[in-house]
Design a protein around this motif. Sequence first.
Motif, PDB file in Angstrom:
ATOM      1  N   PRO A  94     -46.697  74.942 -39.955  1.00 22.44           N
ATOM      2  CA  PRO A  94     -47.722  75.985 -39.859  1.00 22.44           C
ATOM      3  C   PRO A  94     -47.211  77.351 -40.298  1.00 22.44           C
ATOM      4  O   PRO A  94     -46.043  77.696 -40.073  1.00 22.44           O
ATOM      5  N   VAL A  95     -48.083  78.126 -40.928  1.00 15.39           N
ATOM      6  CA  VAL A  95     -47.733  79.475 -41.369  1.00 15.39           C
ATOM      7  C   VAL A  95     -47.254  80.309 -40.194  1.00 15.39           C
ATOM      8  O   VAL A  95     -46.314  81.109 -40.322  1.00 15.39           O
ATOM      9  N   ALA A  96     -47.889  80.121 -39.026  1.00 14.57           N
ATOM     10  CA  ALA A  96     -47.510  80.880 -37.833  1.00 14.57           C
ATOM     11  C   ALA A  96     -46.077  80.606 -37.410  1.00 14.57           C
ATOM     12  O   ALA A  96     -45.480  81.388 -36.655  1.00 14.57           O
ATOM     13  N   ARG A  97     -45.520  79.501 -37.900  1.00 12.92           N
ATOM     14  CA  ARG A  97     -44.140  79.148 -37.556  1.00 12.92           C
ATOM     15  C   ARG A  97     -43.216  79.218 -38.770  1.00 12.92           C
ATOM     16  O   ARG A  97     -42.179  78.568 -38.816  1.00 12.92           O
ATOM     17  N   GLY A  98     -43.645  80.001 -39.755  1.00 17.77           N
ATOM     18  CA  GLY A  98     -42.785  80.243 -40.908  1.00 17.77           C
ATOM     19  C   GLY A  98     -43.005  79.336 -42.094  1.00 17.77           C
ATOM     20  O   GLY A  98     -42.202  79.339 -43.040  1.00 17.77           O
ATOM     21  N   GLY A  99     -44.069  78.544 -42.104  1.00 13.04           N
ATOM     22  CA  GLY A  99     -44.340  77.651 -43.208  1.00 13.04           C
ATOM     23  C   GLY A  99     -44.578  78.403 -44.513  1.00 13.04           C
ATOM     24  O   GLY A  99     -45.179  79.475 -44.518  1.00 13.04           O
ATOM     25  N   GLN A 100     -44.107  77.829 -45.623  1.00 11.30           N
ATOM     26  CA  GLN A 100     -44.234  78.459 -46.933  1.00 11.30           C
ATOM     27  C   GLN A 100     -45.207  77.680 -47.816  1.00 11.30           C
ATOM     28  O   GLN A 100     -45.383  76.469 -47.655  1.00 11.30           O
ATOM     29  N   ALA A 101     -45.824  78.386 -48.754  1.00  8.01           N
ATOM     30  CA  ALA A 101     -46.787  77.762 -49.669  1.00  8.01           C
ATOM     31  C   ALA A 101     -46.059  77.231 -50.896  1.00  8.01           C
ATOM     32  O   ALA A 101     -46.252  77.704 -52.018  1.00  8.01           O
ATOM     33  N   THR A 102     -45.218  76.232 -50.681  1.00  9.10           N
ATOM     34  CA  THR A 102     -44.490  75.591 -51.765  1.00  9.10           C
ATOM     35  C   THR A 102     -44.925  74.134 -51.856  1.00  9.10           C
ATOM     36  O   THR A 102     -45.483  73.580 -50.899  1.00  9.10           O
ATOM     37  N   VAL A 103     -44.658  73.510 -52.991  1.00  9.95           N
ATOM     38  CA  VAL A 103     -45.093  72.129 -53.197  1.00  9.95           C
ATOM     39  C   VAL A 103     -44.567  71.183 -52.120  1.00  9.95           C
ATOM     40  O   VAL A 103     -45.330  70.387 -51.562  1.00  9.95           O
ATOM     41  N   PRO A 104     -43.283  71.233 -51.736  1.00  4.70           N
ATOM     42  CA  PRO A 104     -42.807  70.315 -50.703  1.00  4.70           C
ATOM     43  C   PRO A 104     -43.423  70.564 -49.330  1.00  4.70           C
ATOM     44  O   PRO A 104     -43.446  69.653 -48.481  1.00  4.70           O
ATOM     45  N   CYS A 105     -43.910  71.783 -49.105  1.00  2.00           N
ATOM     46  CA  CYS A 105     -44.403  72.150 -47.773  1.00  2.00           C
ATOM     47  C   CYS A 105     -45.920  72.122 -47.642  1.00  2.00           C
ATOM     48  O   CYS A 105     -46.459  72.454 -46.586  1.00  2.00           O
ATOM     49  N   VAL A 106     -46.622  71.754 -48.713  1.00  2.00           N
ATOM     50  CA  VAL A 106     -48.085  71.710 -48.682  1.00  2.00           C
ATOM     51  C   VAL A 106     -48.545  70.289 -48.967  1.00  2.00           C
ATOM     52  O   VAL A 106     -47.953  69.592 -49.791  1.00  2.00           O
ATOM     53  N   ARG A 107     -49.603  69.864 -48.279  1.00  2.00           N
ATOM     54  CA  ARG A 107     -50.128  68.509 -48.449  1.00  2.00           C
ATOM     55  C   ARG A 107     -51.640  68.541 -48.355  1.00  2.00           C
ATOM     56  O   ARG A 107     -52.224  69.509 -47.851  1.00  2.00           O
ATOM     57  N   LEU A 108     -52.268  67.480 -48.823  1.00  2.00           N
ATOM     58  CA  LEU A 108     -53.721  67.345 -48.707  1.00  2.00           C
ATOM     59  C   LEU A 108     -54.060  66.648 -47.404  1.00  2.00           C
ATOM     60  O   LEU A 108     -53.458  65.626 -47.060  1.00  2.00           O
ATOM     61  N   ARG A 109     -55.019  67.200 -46.699  1.00  2.00           N
ATOM     62  CA  ARG A 109     -55.528  66.582 -45.482  1.00  2.00           C
ATOM     63  C   ARG A 109     -57.052  66.726 -45.470  1.00  2.00           C
ATOM     64  O   ARG A 109     -57.575  67.750 -45.907  1.00  2.00           O
ATOM     65  N   CYS A 110     -57.726  65.709 -44.976  1.00  2.00           N
ATOM     66  CA  CYS A 110     -59.165  65.852 -44.786  1.00  2.00           C
ATOM     67  C   CYS A 110     -59.387  66.811 -43.633  1.00  2.00           C
ATOM     68  O   CYS A 110     -58.468  67.089 -42.843  1.00  2.00           O
ATOM     69  N   ARG A 111     -60.590  67.310 -43.519  1.00  2.00           N
ATOM     70  CA  ARG A 111     -60.906  68.302 -42.485  1.00  2.00           C
ATOM     71  C   ARG A 111     -60.560  67.791 -41.092  1.00  2.00           C
ATOM     72  O   ARG A 111     -59.939  68.491 -40.286  1.00  2.00           O
ATOM     73  N   ALA A 112     -60.931  66.541 -40.805  1.00  2.00           N
ATOM     74  CA  ALA A 112     -60.714  65.996 -39.468  1.00  2.00           C
ATOM     75  C   ALA A 112     -59.228  65.901 -39.132  1.00  2.00           C
ATOM     76  O   ALA A 112     -58.794  66.294 -38.041  1.00  2.00           O
ATOM     77  N   HIS A 113     -58.420  65.396 -40.060  1.00  2.00           N
ATOM     78  CA  HIS A 113     -57.001  65.236 -39.776  1.00  2.00           C
ATOM     79  C   HIS A 113     -56.251  66.566 -39.822  1.00  2.00           C
ATOM     80  O   HIS A 113     -55.223  66.721 -39.152  1.00  2.00           O
ATOM     81  N   ASN A 114     -56.759  67.531 -40.577  1.00  2.00           N
ATOM     82  CA  ASN A 114     -56.174  68.868 -40.549  1.00  2.00           C
ATOM     83  C   ASN A 114     -56.372  69.490 -39.175  1.00  2.00           C
ATOM     84  O   ASN A 114     -55.444  70.080 -38.592  1.00  2.00           O
TER      85      ASN A 114
END
Length: 204
Positions: A94-114
């Motif tokens: 999570p961004v709130a915990r220092g997550g970065q917007a990089t390819v290894p750190c981003v994934r696709l999720r449907c709304r429900a699972h997000n």
Amino acid sequence: YAQALLGHAIPSGDVAAVLDRALDALIPQLERGKFAATTRPHPRPLRTSSDPRHIPAEVKRTVWQRDGGRCTFVGDSGQRCPARARLEFDHAVPVARGGQATVPCVRLRCRAHNQYAAERTFGTAFMDHKRREAKARAAAARQVEERDVAPWLRQLGFRADEVRRGVAACEAIPEASLEERLRLALRALQPPHRRVERIQVMAT
């Protein structure tokens, strides 16, 4: 009209064939807006943004291709979610915990699972509170948009500086109805004679 334009390509005017052509044109546009998809990517440095949640187009495009345009959630049984609708870009950390917007750190999720992942991380009560806040902000934004006189002034042909003056004139009556605010804006602008007829129609 589409049938007429495709008269040479589809002489029969078959609706299914016309819709097929239309969808072939529509889908790339939707993919471009949702996933920054393109057939001619140009390598370039990632754009920076002050918003920590911003995901660059290059990252979106790569993640979408890597994940196959499908939710990546895998249940305890080892089965991957088949959803391809309502997909969202999710930060694995999570961004709130220092997550970065990089390819290894981003994934696709449907709304429900997000939402499910967020509730597991932050708790159901916290996420319910956030959802209520988001709904309240959206409702307030819609209310402001509905009451805003700027679009109506632009439709009447006023220049950008005139629109700003009209909006400023309405700041003194924030609780007034849209009609009252528009009337005040028009009085403040003292529109020329050529606009009078259109203004009378709009005001009534």
